[in-house]
Design an enzyme around this catalytic site. Structure first.
Site, PDB file in Angstrom:
ATOM      1  N   HIS A 185      -9.555   1.962   0.912  1.00  0.00           N
ATOM      2  CA  HIS A 185      -9.452   0.807   1.812  1.00  0.00           C
ATOM      3  C   HIS A 185     -10.503   0.872   2.928  1.00  0.00           C
ATOM      4  O   HIS A 185     -10.195   0.603   4.088  1.00  0.00           O
ATOM      5  CB  HIS A 185      -8.044   0.755   2.400  1.00  0.00           C
ATOM      6  CG  HIS A 185      -7.581  -0.629   2.762  1.00  0.00           C
ATOM      7  ND1 HIS A 185      -8.337  -1.483   3.542  1.00  0.00           N
ATOM      8  CD2 HIS A 185      -6.453  -1.308   2.454  1.00  0.00           C
ATOM      9  CE1 HIS A 185      -7.684  -2.619   3.697  1.00  0.00           C
ATOM     10  NE2 HIS A 185      -6.531  -2.534   3.039  1.00  0.00           N
ATOM     11  N   HIS A 242       0.798  -1.237   0.000  1.00  0.00           N
ATOM     12  CA  HIS A 242       0.000   0.000   0.000  1.00  0.00           C
ATOM     13  C   HIS A 242       0.830   1.287   0.000  1.00  0.00           C
ATOM     14  O   HIS A 242       0.505   2.248   0.695  1.00  0.00           O
ATOM     15  CB  HIS A 242      -0.941   0.017   1.212  1.00  0.00           C
ATOM     16  CG  HIS A 242      -2.020  -1.023   1.171  1.00  0.00           C
ATOM     17  ND1 HIS A 242      -2.549  -1.500   0.003  1.00  0.00           N
ATOM     18  CD2 HIS A 242      -2.677  -1.658   2.177  1.00  0.00           C
ATOM     19  CE1 HIS A 242      -3.501  -2.399   0.291  1.00  0.00           C
ATOM     20  NE2 HIS A 242      -3.576  -2.518   1.592  1.00  0.00           N
ATOM     21  N   GLU A 271     -11.621  -3.950  -2.315  1.00  0.00           N
ATOM     22  CA  GLU A 271     -10.716  -2.939  -2.841  1.00  0.00           C
ATOM     23  C   GLU A 271     -10.539  -3.140  -4.344  1.00  0.00           C
ATOM     24  O   GLU A 271      -9.896  -4.088  -4.782  1.00  0.00           O
ATOM     25  CB  GLU A 271      -9.365  -3.050  -2.141  1.00  0.00           C
ATOM     26  CG  GLU A 271      -9.431  -2.963  -0.617  1.00  0.00           C
ATOM     27  CD  GLU A 271      -8.238  -3.653   0.018  1.00  0.00           C
ATOM     28  OE1 GLU A 271      -7.102  -3.224  -0.217  1.00  0.00           O
ATOM     29  OE2 GLU A 271      -8.452  -4.648   0.745  1.00  0.00           O
TER      30      GLU A 271
END
Length: 346
Positions: free
Chosen positions: A178, A109, A311
């Site tokens: 997220h 991420h 996601e």
């Protein structure tokens, strides 16, 4: 009719530059959403049950302090590259790039300080808000000055999230939000009574560090076959699964086509949520790493499986897997993807 309000939410700690964090409240007849200029975070998302009662269906914190401490990306936009890059390494045009390792041997991420941990510049629209930031060349090890715009618009029951980006050098990019959802209301114990379906004939098996092996496997005859709705708790039991944290490969039409990716229904409340997207993949995650240690909104605790994430993104580690969908953005091109969350009652 959507109304948009902006208000102060807090100040960043002096060590982080001390900037002002604002909250933007988007409200229609059926949905109310609060979004922060820090991390483009969806901090609250209220939607009606079948009796017309509003509940907040996303996990998060009451104060900015919660979001500036370590947490599992609640509600945030993550990037430059969502999900995992194996060993935090990739090569481009003969040059090797090394990213920060923040997930075992991998980069996750965006690295140590990704897009979820920075202040964005807001611009208000009649039915939404757009956030902008420039990610400088070399930030977190990625090449190129990257201009990024994230736009949230609310119309009726539908929240649209549009991501645009332009880069001065070729760079991998894959952006997602997220948010952790529980349609029974945040703070509810688990999501076992939710029914889910995902429009995918294949998924990506992963190794023990959650990196795709490279195989694109058929869901047919496996616990990953979610093409028909399954009740989550019973399904996990039946297939002896500890939970999901996997990319599902969505049907590929034209690149910018809007496609239904997933649908979730919570029969006790009647709340439903559909996810539509232009992206090639959707990571289905069942909050396996939540452990009850975080104090969330209204002093709620968030135990394992107390939320799910859907996601929308490119496939994980695509920068190292040439047969995965292209994840590279070249100078002169535009990255442009949209995801729509549609809330209803059944």
């Amino acid at each position: 009719m959507t109304t948009v309000r902006r208000e102060a939410f807090g100040r960043m700690p002096p060590a982080e530059g001390g900037g002002e964090v604002e909250k933007f409240v988007l409200q229609s007849d059926s949905v109310r959403v609060e979004i922060l200029s820090f991390g483009c975070i969806i901090a609250t998302l209220e939607t009606k049950d079948r009796d017309g009662q509003f509940s907040d269906v996303v996990l998060g914190f009451d104060t900015l302090e919660g979001y500036t401490r370590k947490h599992p990306f609640f509600g945030a936009v993550v990037g430059r590259v969502a999900n995992r890059i194996a060993n935090g390494r990739f090569s481009l045009d003969g040059k090797e790039y090394q990213l920060f390792l923040n997930n075992g041997p991998n980069s996750l991420h965006g690295g140590a300080k990704g897009f979820d941990k920075v202040l964005w510049s807001p611009q208000v629209f009649p039915n939404g808000v757009r956030f902008f930031r420039l990610s400088p060349d070399g930030e977190e090890g990625y090449p190129g000055d990257l201009k990024v715009w994230v736009t949230y618009t609310l119309s009726g029951r539908e929240l649209a999230i549009n991501y645009q980006a332009q880069s001065s050098k070729t760079t991998p990019i894959s952006l997602t939000n997220h948010a952790y959802f529980n349609l029974a209301g945040q703070g509810s114990r688990d999501v076992y009574d939710h029914e889910i379906s995902i429009e995918a004939d294949s998924y990506l098996p992963v190794d023990d560090t959650k990196i795709p092996t490279g195989e694109v496997a058929a869901v047919q005859g496996t616990g990953f076959d979610l093409r028909q709705p399954v009740e989550l708790g019973k399904h996990l039991q039946k297939f002896h699964l500890d939970g999901f944290d996997h990319n599902f490969c969505l049907h590929q039409g034209q690149r910018q086509d809007r496609r239904l990716a997933a649908r979730v229904c919570h029969p006790p409340s009647g709340r439903t949520m559909e996810v539509h997207t232009t992206q090639p993949g959707i990571q289905f995650y069942t909050g396996n790493n939540l452990d009850g240690s975080l104090k969330g909104k209204g002093a709620a605790t968030y135990p394992k499986h107390s939320a799910f994430c859907l996601e929308t993104q490119n496939w994980p580690d695509a920068v190292n897997k040439p047969h995965f969908p292209n994840v590279l953005l070249h100078p002169g091109e535009e990255y442009n993807h949209t995801t729509w969350l549609v809330f209803n009652t059944a």
